[in-house]
Design an enzyme around this catalytic site. Structure first.
Site, mmCIF file in Angstrom:
data_model
loop_
_atom_site.group_PDB
_atom_site.id
_atom_site.type_symbol
_atom_site.label_atom_id
_atom_site.label_comp_id
_atom_site.label_asym_id
_atom_site.label_seq_id
_atom_site.Cartn_x
_atom_site.Cartn_y
_atom_site.Cartn_z
ATOM 1 N NE ARG A 113 60.859 29.385 10.825
ATOM 2 C CZ ARG A 113 59.813 28.612 10.522
ATOM 3 N NH1 ARG A 113 59.839 27.838 9.468
ATOM 4 N NH2 ARG A 113 58.735 28.614 11.297
ATOM 5 C CE LYS A 126 61.429 33.978 17.173
ATOM 6 N NZ LYS A 126 60.497 33.828 16.038
ATOM 7 N NE ARG A 128 53.002 30.958 16.938
ATOM 8 C CZ ARG A 128 54.107 31.128 16.209
ATOM 9 N NH1 ARG A 128 55.060 30.214 16.228
ATOM 10 N NH2 ARG A 128 54.266 32.199 15.467
HETATM 11 P P1 ATP Z 1 58.074 31.482 14.155
HETATM 12 O O1 ATP Z 1 59.421 31.220 13.544
HETATM 13 O O2 ATP Z 1 58.086 31.636 15.636
HETATM 14 O O3 ATP Z 1 57.055 30.502 13.739
HETATM 15 P P2 ATP Z 1 56.532 33.513 12.834
HETATM 16 O O4 ATP Z 1 55.871 32.411 12.102
HETATM 17 O O5 ATP Z 1 55.661 34.322 13.727
HETATM 18 O O6 ATP Z 1 57.729 32.942 13.682
HETATM 19 P P3 ATP Z 1 58.701 34.705 11.342
HETATM 20 O O7 ATP Z 1 58.775 35.576 10.148
HETATM 21 O O8 ATP Z 1 59.287 33.351 11.210
HETATM 22 O O9 ATP Z 1 57.207 34.560 11.806
HETATM 23 O O10 ATP Z 1 59.430 35.393 12.588
HETATM 24 C C1 ATP Z 1 59.194 36.694 12.993
HETATM 25 C C2 ATP Z 1 58.345 36.663 14.245
HETATM 26 O O11 ATP Z 1 59.180 36.621 15.400
HETATM 27 C C3 ATP Z 1 57.519 37.932 14.385
HETATM 28 O O12 ATP Z 1 56.261 37.753 13.782
HETATM 29 C C4 ATP Z 1 57.419 38.109 15.897
HETATM 30 O O13 ATP Z 1 56.319 37.376 16.407
HETATM 31 C C5 ATP Z 1 58.668 37.455 16.423
HETATM 32 N N1 ATP Z 1 59.705 38.446 16.734
HETATM 33 C C6 ATP Z 1 60.090 39.543 16.042
HETATM 34 N N2 ATP Z 1 61.119 40.158 16.632
HETATM 35 C C7 ATP Z 1 61.410 39.435 17.737
HETATM 36 C C8 ATP Z 1 62.367 39.554 18.762
HETATM 37 N N3 ATP Z 1 63.273 40.540 18.774
HETATM 38 N N4 ATP Z 1 62.365 38.623 19.746
HETATM 39 C C9 ATP Z 1 61.471 37.619 19.757
HETATM 40 N N5 ATP Z 1 60.542 37.441 18.808
HETATM 41 C C10 ATP Z 1 60.502 38.340 17.808
HETATM 42 C C1 BTN Z 2 62.854 33.994 12.991
HETATM 43 O O1 BTN Z 2 62.645 33.990 14.203
HETATM 44 O O2 BTN Z 2 62.003 33.662 12.173
HETATM 45 C C2 BTN Z 2 64.245 34.360 12.487
HETATM 46 C C3 BTN Z 2 64.718 35.720 12.927
HETATM 47 C C4 BTN Z 2 66.095 36.025 12.347
HETATM 48 C C5 BTN Z 2 66.547 37.450 12.607
HETATM 49 C C6 BTN Z 2 67.951 37.675 12.117
HETATM 50 S S1 BTN Z 2 68.613 39.245 12.627
HETATM 51 C C7 BTN Z 2 69.974 39.058 11.539
HETATM 52 C C8 BTN Z 2 69.427 38.453 10.268
HETATM 53 N N1 BTN Z 2 68.944 39.487 9.377
HETATM 54 C C9 BTN Z 2 67.628 39.418 9.203
HETATM 55 O O3 BTN Z 2 66.955 40.199 8.505
HETATM 56 N N2 BTN Z 2 67.118 38.377 9.892
HETATM 57 C C10 BTN Z 2 68.155 37.654 10.613
#
Ligand code: ATP
Ligand code: BTN
Length: 325
Positions: free
Chosen positions: A121, A186, A322
Protein backbone atom coordinates in the site's frame (compact mmCIF):
# COMPACT_ATOMS: atom_id res chain seq x y z
CA UNK A 1 12.44 -13.76 -20.42
CA UNK A 2 13.06 -17.27 -21.63
CA UNK A 3 9.94 -18.84 -23.17
CA UNK A 4 11.14 -22.21 -21.94
CA UNK A 5 11.49 -21.26 -18.30
CA UNK A 6 7.96 -22.11 -17.20
CA UNK A 7 7.57 -25.30 -19.27
CA UNK A 8 10.85 -26.45 -17.69
CA UNK A 9 9.69 -25.46 -14.19
CA UNK A 10 6.52 -27.51 -14.67
CA UNK A 11 8.75 -30.47 -15.50
CA UNK A 12 11.09 -29.90 -12.54
CA UNK A 13 8.14 -29.64 -10.14
CA UNK A 14 7.46 -33.40 -10.36
CA UNK A 15 10.02 -33.97 -7.61
CA UNK A 16 12.46 -35.99 -9.77
CA UNK A 17 15.83 -34.95 -11.17
CA UNK A 18 15.94 -34.05 -14.87
CA UNK A 19 19.31 -33.85 -16.59
CA UNK A 20 20.12 -30.91 -18.83
CA UNK A 21 20.59 -33.40 -21.64
CA UNK A 22 17.16 -35.02 -21.18
CA UNK A 23 15.49 -31.60 -21.00
CA UNK A 24 17.36 -30.45 -24.11
CA UNK A 25 16.14 -33.51 -26.02
CA UNK A 26 12.59 -33.12 -24.69
CA UNK A 27 12.33 -29.45 -25.71
CA UNK A 28 14.41 -29.79 -28.87
CA UNK A 29 17.00 -27.18 -27.84
CA UNK A 30 20.66 -27.13 -26.78
CA UNK A 31 21.83 -27.74 -23.22
CA UNK A 32 23.02 -24.14 -23.12
CA UNK A 33 19.46 -22.98 -23.82
CA UNK A 34 18.22 -25.13 -20.94
CA UNK A 35 20.93 -23.73 -18.69
CA UNK A 36 19.92 -20.17 -19.62
CA UNK A 37 16.26 -20.90 -18.88
CA UNK A 38 17.16 -22.39 -15.49
CA UNK A 39 19.39 -19.42 -14.78
CA UNK A 40 16.54 -17.08 -15.63
CA UNK A 41 14.24 -18.92 -13.17
CA UNK A 42 16.88 -18.55 -10.45
CA UNK A 43 17.12 -14.84 -11.21
CA UNK A 44 13.35 -14.71 -10.58
CA UNK A 45 13.98 -16.12 -7.10
CA UNK A 46 12.96 -19.71 -7.85
CA UNK A 47 15.00 -22.15 -5.80
CA UNK A 48 16.29 -25.00 -7.99
CA UNK A 49 18.37 -27.95 -6.80
CA UNK A 50 21.16 -28.63 -9.20
CA UNK A 51 23.30 -31.74 -8.66
CA UNK A 52 26.19 -32.56 -10.95
CA UNK A 53 25.52 -35.79 -12.84
CA UNK A 54 21.82 -35.86 -11.91
CA UNK A 55 20.42 -32.57 -13.14
CA UNK A 56 17.81 -30.21 -11.79
CA UNK A 57 14.68 -30.44 -9.67
CA UNK A 58 12.53 -28.15 -7.52
CA UNK A 59 12.91 -28.69 -3.77
CA UNK A 60 9.16 -29.07 -3.32
CA UNK A 61 6.02 -29.48 -5.41
CA UNK A 62 4.34 -26.36 -6.83
CA UNK A 63 0.61 -25.78 -6.45
CA UNK A 64 0.13 -24.30 -9.95
CA UNK A 65 -2.78 -22.00 -10.62
CA UNK A 66 -5.07 -23.33 -13.29
CA UNK A 67 -7.73 -21.16 -14.88
CA UNK A 68 -10.15 -24.03 -15.53
CA UNK A 69 -9.83 -25.29 -11.93
CA UNK A 70 -10.48 -21.80 -10.50
CA UNK A 71 -13.54 -21.26 -12.69
CA UNK A 72 -14.88 -24.69 -11.81
CA UNK A 73 -14.46 -23.96 -8.10
CA UNK A 74 -16.30 -20.65 -8.54
CA UNK A 75 -19.31 -22.61 -9.76
CA UNK A 76 -22.43 -21.09 -11.28
CA UNK A 77 -21.13 -17.50 -11.02
CA UNK A 78 -18.09 -18.31 -13.15
CA UNK A 79 -19.27 -16.40 -16.25
CA UNK A 80 -19.01 -13.18 -14.27
CA UNK A 81 -15.24 -13.43 -14.09
CA UNK A 82 -12.70 -12.71 -16.86
CA UNK A 83 -9.74 -14.58 -15.43
CA UNK A 84 -6.15 -14.66 -16.65
CA UNK A 85 -3.34 -16.65 -15.06
CA UNK A 86 0.12 -15.28 -15.89
CA UNK A 87 3.41 -16.98 -15.21
CA UNK A 88 5.42 -13.86 -14.56
CA UNK A 89 4.47 -10.22 -14.21
CA UNK A 90 5.93 -7.19 -12.47
CA UNK A 91 2.82 -6.59 -10.37
CA UNK A 92 -0.69 -7.85 -11.01
CA UNK A 93 -2.00 -4.41 -9.96
CA UNK A 94 0.24 -2.56 -12.41
CA UNK A 95 -0.68 -5.02 -15.16
CA UNK A 96 -4.43 -4.75 -14.53
CA UNK A 97 -4.27 -0.95 -14.25
CA UNK A 98 -2.83 -0.87 -17.74
CA UNK A 99 -5.45 -3.32 -18.98
CA UNK A 100 -8.22 -1.27 -17.31
CA UNK A 101 -6.99 1.88 -19.03
CA UNK A 102 -7.20 -0.06 -22.32
CA UNK A 103 -10.81 -1.07 -21.65
CA UNK A 104 -10.57 -4.40 -19.80
CA UNK A 105 -14.08 -5.47 -18.74
CA UNK A 106 -15.68 -5.19 -15.30
CA UNK A 107 -14.64 -8.12 -13.04
CA UNK A 108 -11.39 -8.89 -14.87
CA UNK A 109 -8.98 -10.81 -12.69
CA UNK A 110 -5.26 -11.41 -13.15
CA UNK A 111 -3.35 -13.89 -11.01
CA UNK A 112 0.38 -14.53 -11.32
CA UNK A 113 2.75 -17.33 -10.40
CA UNK A 114 5.61 -14.87 -9.94
CA UNK A 115 5.62 -11.10 -9.34
CA UNK A 116 8.98 -9.44 -9.89
CA UNK A 117 7.86 -6.07 -8.51
CA UNK A 118 4.97 -6.79 -6.14
CA UNK A 119 4.24 -3.76 -3.97
CA UNK A 120 2.35 -2.84 -0.83
CA UNK A 121 0.00 0.00 0.00
CA UNK A 122 2.84 2.40 0.76
CA UNK A 123 4.95 1.32 -2.18
CA UNK A 124 7.17 -1.12 -0.32
CA UNK A 125 8.02 -4.57 -1.60
CA UNK A 126 5.45 -7.35 -1.27
CA UNK A 127 7.38 -10.60 -0.86
CA UNK A 128 6.04 -13.63 -2.72
CA UNK A 129 7.39 -16.85 -4.15
CA UNK A 130 6.46 -19.36 -6.83
CA UNK A 131 3.85 -21.77 -5.50
CA UNK A 132 4.09 -20.33 -1.99
CA UNK A 133 1.89 -17.23 -2.29
CA UNK A 134 -1.37 -16.28 -3.92
CA UNK A 135 -1.03 -12.94 -5.73
CA UNK A 136 -3.81 -11.51 -7.87
CA UNK A 137 -5.82 -8.38 -8.72
CA UNK A 138 -9.47 -7.82 -9.52
CA UNK A 139 -10.89 -4.96 -11.58
CA UNK A 140 -14.24 -3.59 -10.42
CA UNK A 141 -15.86 -0.72 -12.34
CA UNK A 142 -18.14 1.69 -10.46
CA UNK A 143 -20.72 4.12 -11.86
CA UNK A 144 -19.95 6.48 -9.02
CA UNK A 145 -16.77 8.54 -8.76
CA UNK A 146 -13.64 7.67 -6.80
CA UNK A 147 -14.69 10.20 -4.14
CA UNK A 148 -17.56 7.91 -3.17
CA UNK A 149 -15.28 4.91 -2.65
CA UNK A 150 -14.05 5.75 0.85
CA UNK A 151 -14.16 2.61 2.92
CA UNK A 152 -13.79 0.38 -0.14
CA UNK A 153 -10.52 -1.09 1.06
CA UNK A 154 -12.09 -1.94 4.42
CA UNK A 155 -15.05 -3.62 2.70
CA UNK A 156 -12.58 -5.69 0.67
CA UNK A 157 -11.01 -6.79 3.96
CA UNK A 158 -14.40 -8.15 5.03
CA UNK A 159 -14.68 -10.17 1.80
CA UNK A 160 -11.21 -11.59 2.38
CA UNK A 161 -12.07 -12.55 5.97
CA UNK A 162 -15.22 -14.36 4.81
CA UNK A 163 -13.19 -16.27 2.21
CA UNK A 164 -10.59 -17.27 4.81
CA UNK A 165 -13.38 -18.59 7.02
CA UNK A 166 -14.58 -20.84 4.18
CA UNK A 167 -11.13 -22.47 4.13
CA UNK A 168 -11.10 -22.97 7.90
CA UNK A 169 -9.25 -19.86 9.11
CA UNK A 170 -11.39 -18.50 11.93
CA UNK A 171 -8.94 -16.60 14.10
CA UNK A 172 -7.83 -13.92 11.64
CA UNK A 173 -8.27 -10.22 12.40
CA UNK A 174 -8.14 -7.01 10.38
CA UNK A 175 -5.59 -4.31 11.04
CA UNK A 176 -6.89 -0.96 9.83
CA UNK A 177 -7.11 -0.16 7.04
CA UNK A 178 -6.92 -3.65 5.60
CA UNK A 179 -4.11 -6.04 6.55
CA UNK A 180 -5.13 -9.52 7.66
CA UNK A 181 -3.38 -10.67 10.81
CA UNK A 182 -3.22 -13.99 12.60
CA UNK A 183 -1.58 -14.03 16.03
CA UNK A 184 -0.49 -10.41 15.39
CA UNK A 185 1.42 -11.47 12.28
CA UNK A 186 0.58 -10.41 8.73
CA UNK A 187 -1.03 -13.16 6.66
CA UNK A 188 -2.36 -11.09 3.76
CA UNK A 189 -2.35 -7.56 2.39
CA UNK A 190 -4.64 -5.51 0.18
CA UNK A 191 -3.60 -2.78 -2.24
CA UNK A 192 -6.23 -0.74 -4.05
CA UNK A 193 -5.40 1.51 -7.00
CA UNK A 194 -8.16 3.80 -8.23
CA UNK A 195 -8.74 5.14 -11.75
CA UNK A 196 -11.23 7.64 -13.12
CA UNK A 197 -12.79 10.93 -12.13
CA UNK A 198 -13.66 11.97 -8.63
CA UNK A 199 -17.32 12.25 -9.66
CA UNK A 200 -17.42 9.13 -11.83
CA UNK A 201 -17.32 6.70 -13.42
CA UNK A 202 -14.35 5.04 -11.74
CA UNK A 203 -12.52 1.72 -11.48
CA UNK A 204 -10.82 0.00 -8.59
CA UNK A 205 -7.92 -2.39 -9.10
CA UNK A 206 -8.01 -4.55 -5.98
CA UNK A 207 -4.76 -6.40 -5.38
CA UNK A 208 -4.44 -9.14 -2.79
CA UNK A 209 -1.44 -11.10 -1.61
CA UNK A 210 -1.90 -14.11 0.69
CA UNK A 211 0.97 -16.09 2.18
CA UNK A 212 0.13 -19.73 1.55
CA UNK A 213 3.25 -21.78 2.26
CA UNK A 214 6.32 -19.56 2.41
CA UNK A 215 9.67 -21.14 3.28
CA UNK A 216 10.78 -20.17 6.81
CA UNK A 217 13.78 -18.08 5.65
CA UNK A 218 11.49 -16.09 3.35
CA UNK A 219 9.03 -15.38 6.17
CA UNK A 220 11.94 -14.37 8.37
CA UNK A 221 13.25 -12.00 5.69
CA UNK A 222 10.09 -9.86 5.89
CA UNK A 223 10.67 -6.77 8.01
CA UNK A 224 7.51 -7.16 10.10
CA UNK A 225 6.08 -10.31 11.71
CA UNK A 226 4.52 -12.47 8.97
CA UNK A 227 2.74 -15.81 8.90
CA UNK A 228 1.36 -18.20 6.27
CA UNK A 229 -1.74 -20.39 5.90
CA UNK A 230 0.26 -23.61 6.08
CA UNK A 231 1.31 -22.92 9.67
CA UNK A 232 -2.23 -22.19 10.87
CA UNK A 233 -4.42 -24.67 9.05
CA UNK A 234 -4.69 -28.42 9.44
CA UNK A 235 -5.24 -29.47 5.84
CA UNK A 236 -3.46 -28.44 2.66
CA UNK A 237 -5.03 -25.36 1.08
CA UNK A 238 -5.35 -25.57 -2.69
CA UNK A 239 -4.61 -22.19 -4.25
CA UNK A 240 -7.16 -22.64 -7.05
CA UNK A 241 -9.88 -23.29 -4.48
CA UNK A 242 -8.69 -20.39 -2.31
CA UNK A 243 -8.67 -17.96 -5.26
CA UNK A 244 -12.18 -19.06 -6.22
CA UNK A 245 -13.47 -18.49 -2.68
CA UNK A 246 -11.87 -15.05 -2.43
CA UNK A 247 -13.25 -13.98 -5.82
CA UNK A 248 -16.76 -15.14 -4.93
CA UNK A 249 -16.73 -13.40 -1.55
CA UNK A 250 -15.26 -10.22 -3.03
CA UNK A 251 -17.95 -10.09 -5.71
CA UNK A 252 -20.62 -10.42 -2.97
CA UNK A 253 -19.13 -7.69 -0.81
CA UNK A 254 -18.56 -5.36 -3.77
CA UNK A 255 -22.15 -5.72 -4.98
CA UNK A 256 -23.31 -4.73 -1.48
CA UNK A 257 -20.78 -1.92 -1.37
CA UNK A 258 -22.26 -0.49 -4.59
CA UNK A 259 -25.60 -0.17 -2.82
CA UNK A 260 -24.80 0.63 0.79
CA UNK A 261 -21.12 1.69 0.85
CA UNK A 262 -18.91 0.64 3.77
CA UNK A 263 -21.85 1.15 6.16
CA UNK A 264 -23.31 -2.17 4.96
CA UNK A 265 -20.39 -4.15 6.42
CA UNK A 266 -19.19 -1.75 9.12
CA UNK A 267 -20.47 -3.89 12.02
CA UNK A 268 -18.91 -7.01 10.57
CA UNK A 269 -15.62 -5.15 10.06
CA UNK A 270 -15.74 -4.07 13.71
CA UNK A 271 -16.02 -7.71 14.82
CA UNK A 272 -12.71 -8.47 13.12
CA UNK A 273 -10.94 -5.31 14.31
CA UNK A 274 -7.55 -6.21 15.82
CA UNK A 275 -6.93 -2.91 17.61
CA UNK A 276 -10.35 -1.96 18.99
CA UNK A 277 -9.78 -0.12 22.32
CA UNK A 278 -6.05 -0.87 22.08
CA UNK A 279 -3.15 1.58 22.37
CA UNK A 280 -1.57 2.31 18.99
CA UNK A 281 0.96 4.49 17.21
CA UNK A 282 -0.06 6.14 13.95
CA UNK A 283 2.94 6.56 11.64
CA UNK A 284 2.36 9.71 9.60
CA UNK A 285 3.77 10.34 6.09
CA UNK A 286 5.92 13.20 7.46
CA UNK A 287 7.60 10.84 9.96
CA UNK A 288 5.59 11.97 13.00
CA UNK A 289 4.10 9.37 15.34
CA UNK A 290 0.79 10.01 17.06
CA UNK A 291 -0.14 7.85 20.01
CA UNK A 292 -3.63 7.06 21.22
CA UNK A 293 -6.28 4.44 21.82
CA UNK A 294 -8.47 3.21 18.94
CA UNK A 295 -12.15 3.87 19.58
CA UNK A 296 -13.58 2.54 16.30
CA UNK A 297 -14.14 3.20 12.61
CA UNK A 298 -16.66 5.66 11.15
CA UNK A 299 -19.23 4.90 8.40
CA UNK A 300 -16.77 6.08 5.75
CA UNK A 301 -13.92 3.86 7.02
CA UNK A 302 -12.07 6.60 8.87
CA UNK A 303 -10.20 5.39 11.98
CA UNK A 304 -11.09 7.13 15.23
CA UNK A 305 -8.29 7.42 17.78
CA UNK A 306 -8.49 9.04 21.22
CA UNK A 307 -5.26 11.05 21.49
CA UNK A 308 -3.90 13.71 23.83
CA UNK A 309 -5.72 16.26 21.62
CA UNK A 310 -9.08 14.45 21.76
CA UNK A 311 -10.58 12.09 19.17
CA UNK A 312 -8.65 12.35 15.91
CA UNK A 313 -9.79 10.97 12.54
CA UNK A 314 -7.35 9.16 10.26
CA UNK A 315 -8.03 8.27 6.63
CA UNK A 316 -5.97 5.46 5.10
CA UNK A 317 -3.71 7.19 2.54
CA UNK A 318 -0.11 6.94 3.60
CA UNK A 319 -0.73 6.26 7.28
CA UNK A 320 0.45 3.05 8.99
CA UNK A 321 -0.96 1.76 12.23
CA UNK A 322 1.28 -0.09 14.68
CA UNK A 323 0.66 -1.47 18.18
CA UNK A 324 2.02 0.74 20.98
CA UNK A 325 5.59 -0.08 22.17
P1 ATP B 1 1.34 -1.63 6.50
O1 ATP B 1 0.25 -1.70 5.48
O2 ATP B 1 1.43 -2.82 7.39
O3 ATP B 1 1.31 -0.39 7.30
P2 ATP B 1 3.90 -0.80 5.48
O4 ATP B 1 3.53 0.56 5.93
O5 ATP B 1 5.07 -1.42 6.16
O6 ATP B 1 2.66 -1.76 5.66
P3 ATP B 1 3.34 -1.26 2.69
O7 ATP B 1 3.94 -0.78 1.42
O8 ATP B 1 1.94 -0.83 2.95
O9 ATP B 1 4.23 -0.82 3.90
O10 ATP B 1 3.34 -2.85 2.75
C1 ATP B 1 4.46 -3.63 2.50
C2 ATP B 1 5.00 -4.15 3.81
O11 ATP B 1 4.39 -5.40 4.12
C3 ATP B 1 6.49 -4.42 3.73
O12 ATP B 1 7.21 -3.28 4.13
C4 ATP B 1 6.67 -5.59 4.70
O13 ATP B 1 6.86 -5.12 6.02
C5 ATP B 1 5.34 -6.30 4.67
N1 ATP B 1 5.38 -7.48 3.79
C6 ATP B 1 5.94 -7.63 2.57
N2 ATP B 1 5.70 -8.85 2.07
C7 ATP B 1 4.96 -9.49 3.00
C8 ATP B 1 4.39 -10.78 3.07
N3 ATP B 1 4.51 -11.67 2.08
N4 ATP B 1 3.69 -11.11 4.19
C9 ATP B 1 3.55 -10.23 5.20
N5 ATP B 1 4.05 -8.99 5.19
C10 ATP B 1 4.75 -8.62 4.10
C1 BTN C 1 0.00 -4.18 1.79
O1 BTN C 1 0.13 -4.99 2.71
O2 BTN C 1 0.34 -3.01 1.90
C2 BTN C 1 -0.66 -4.64 0.49
C3 BTN C 1 0.03 -5.80 -0.16
C4 BTN C 1 -0.66 -6.17 -1.47
C5 BTN C 1 0.08 -7.22 -2.27
C6 BTN C 1 -0.69 -7.63 -3.49
S1 BTN C 1 0.03 -9.03 -4.32
C7 BTN C 1 -1.02 -8.79 -5.71
C8 BTN C 1 -1.09 -7.29 -5.93
N1 BTN C 1 0.01 -6.85 -6.76
C9 BTN C 1 0.85 -6.06 -6.10
O3 BTN C 1 1.89 -5.56 -6.58
N2 BTN C 1 0.41 -5.86 -4.84
C10 BTN C 1 -0.83 -6.58 -4.59
Amino acid sequence: MSELTFPILHQLADGRFHSGEALATQFGVTRATIWNAVQYAQDLGVEIFSVRGRGYKLPRPVNWLDKAAVLQAIGTEREWFHLDVLDEVKSTNTHLMQAAANGAPHVSCVAAHIQTGGRGRRGRTWVSQLGASLTFSLLWRFDCGAAALSGLSLAVGVGLMRALQTVGVHDAQLKWPNDVLVADKKLAGILIDLQGDLDGPSAAIIGIGINVDLPKPTLASIDQPAIDLKSISDGVIDQNHLLAQVLKQLADVLRDFEQYGFMGVRDEWAQYHAYQQKPVRMLMPDGREIEGVVTGVADDGILLVETALGVQRFSAGEISLRGAH
